[in-house]
Design an enzyme around this catalytic site. Sequence first.
Site, PDB file in Angstrom:
ATOM      1  CG  HIS A  54      -1.959  -1.044   1.220  1.00 51.81           C
ATOM      2  ND1 HIS A  54      -3.042  -1.003   2.063  1.00 51.81           N
ATOM      3  CD2 HIS A  54      -2.112  -2.164   0.467  1.00 51.81           C
ATOM      4  CE1 HIS A  54      -3.822  -2.048   1.836  1.00 51.81           C
ATOM      5  NE2 HIS A  54      -3.271  -2.767   0.876  1.00 51.81           N
ATOM      6  CD  GLU A  56      -1.605   4.658   3.451  1.00 56.93           C
ATOM      7  OE1 GLU A  56      -2.689   5.228   3.655  1.00 56.93           O
ATOM      8  OE2 GLU A  56      -1.478   3.683   2.669  1.00 56.93           O
ATOM      9  CB  CYS A  84      -6.246  -0.006   5.201  1.00 51.93           C
ATOM     10  SG  CYS A  84      -4.591  -0.730   5.081  1.00 51.93           S
ATOM     11  CB  CYS A  87      -1.682   1.674   6.055  1.00 48.98           C
ATOM     12  SG  CYS A  87      -1.430   0.950   4.416  1.00 48.98           S
TER      13      CYS A  87
END
Length: 157
Positions: A54, A56, A84, A87
């Site tokens: 992801h 991040e 999320c 993350c």
Amino acid sequence: MTDHEKFIQMAIDLSEHNVREAQGGAFGAVIVKDGMVVARSANRVVPTNDPTAHAEVSAIRLACSELGTFSLAGCVIYTSCEPCPMCLGAIYWARIDKIYYANTKTDAAAIGFDDKFIYDELELPMDKRNLPVVQLMRDEALGVFKLWSDTEGKTAY
């Protein structure tokens, strides 16, 4: 435009570029320390075949490499969307000081990125979760934890 708006715009621009170039999800993240960009990344799940890539997490990996440390204390992260659960966990583990975000998790859910099931699963006892969880050989594994605990000169993190 404030510095915070400038950095969040960078994250939004990364997310837009990622979509326009068909690289993956509509997410971007920028990590800043002392007013300077240390790392930036868009979502890299599709091009890397890595479900943990992801924006991040990818930015955290780059920032740690750039700074030569596993602690990003003193850094701030700007994300195009509310992080999320994975993350958010990575941000806490990295010890980032503050999160600024643009879109909400509800906005993400509206376009098919819904993490509600993960939040719901975390609230359930392990035996009630959709993904079976089985514990094996705890006593053997505890020996390694004792070894870690007794080791002098280890790097705590």
